[in-house]
Design a protein around this motif. Sequence first.
Motif, PDB file in Angstrom:
ATOM      1  N   UNK A 231       0.854  -1.179   0.000  1.00 43.83           N
ATOM      2  CA  UNK A 231       0.000   0.000   0.000  1.00 43.83           C
ATOM      3  C   UNK A 231       0.889   1.228   0.000  1.00 43.83           C
ATOM      4  N   UNK A 232       0.750   2.007  -1.029  1.00 46.10           N
ATOM      5  CA  UNK A 232       1.468   3.277  -1.119  1.00 46.10           C
ATOM      6  C   UNK A 232       0.612   4.384  -0.517  1.00 46.10           C
ATOM      7  N   UNK A 233       1.289   5.330   0.104  1.00 44.20           N
ATOM      8  CA  UNK A 233       0.617   6.502   0.655  1.00 44.20           C
ATOM      9  C   UNK A 233       1.193   7.762   0.041  1.00 44.20           C
ATOM     10  N   UNK A 234       0.341   8.732  -0.148  1.00 48.73           N
ATOM     11  CA  UNK A 234       0.742  10.037  -0.674  1.00 48.73           C
ATOM     12  C   UNK A 234       0.187  11.071   0.308  1.00 48.73           C
ATOM     13  N   UNK A 235       1.069  11.616   1.136  1.00 50.37           N
ATOM     14  CA  UNK A 235       0.658  12.571   2.160  1.00 50.37           C
ATOM     15  C   UNK A 235       0.865  13.990   1.650  1.00 50.37           C
ATOM     16  N   UNK A 236      -0.144  14.833   1.869  1.00 50.86           N
ATOM     17  CA  UNK A 236      -0.102  16.194   1.340  1.00 50.86           C
ATOM     18  C   UNK A 236      -0.075  17.220   2.454  1.00 50.86           C
ATOM     19  N   UNK A 237       0.559  18.314   2.175  1.00 49.36           N
ATOM     20  CA  UNK A 237       0.516  19.466   3.063  1.00 49.36           C
ATOM     21  C   UNK A 237       0.389  20.703   2.201  1.00 49.36           C
ATOM     22  N   UNK A 238      -0.145  21.740   2.787  1.00 52.03           N
ATOM     23  CA  UNK A 238      -0.305  22.957   2.013  1.00 52.03           C
ATOM     24  C   UNK A 238      -1.758  23.352   1.915  1.00 52.03           C
ATOM     25  N   UNK A 239      -2.200  23.618   0.708  1.00 47.48           N
ATOM     26  CA  UNK A 239      -3.547  24.120   0.498  1.00 47.48           C
ATOM     27  C   UNK A 239      -4.610  23.045   0.729  1.00 47.48           C
ATOM     28  N   UNK A 240      -5.851  23.409   0.597  1.00 48.90           N
ATOM     29  CA  UNK A 240      -6.966  22.501   0.864  1.00 48.90           C
ATOM     30  C   UNK A 240      -6.867  21.266  -0.018  1.00 48.90           C
TER      31      UNK A 240
END
Length: 123
Positions: free
Chosen positions: A19-28
């Motif tokens: 399972x790959x994860x793509x974590x985001x930060x920043x805008x909505x």
Amino acid sequence: QVQLVESGGGLVQVGDSLRLSCAASGRTFSDYAIGWFRQAPGMVPELVSAISGSGGTTYSANSVKGRFTISRDNAKNTVYLQMNSLKPEDTAVYTCAGHNYYEQLLRNTYMFRGQGTQVTVSS
């Protein structure tokens, strides 16, 4: 701007799952559709799967349909790629990327992307 960080890659055997994860930060985060691209050595990048900002619309390439599932948790600012029944031809660098228009991802166009995570499937 949105920053993306992938994780979850590794070396596995044929038939295994990752399972790959793509974590985001920043805008909505929910404003953006997210796609998973992969690129094997000497090959052009391929859009593997994509998901709309709400999560209500998804796309999977024929090469992974029935084996890979994309999902997202907007409360955690994360998109997942569940990969089952892995094959040697799935070996590639997997990168998540985003666009505020879902259809643009389907045209292999993105506004921002992560650095990628290596997936190697050994026979």
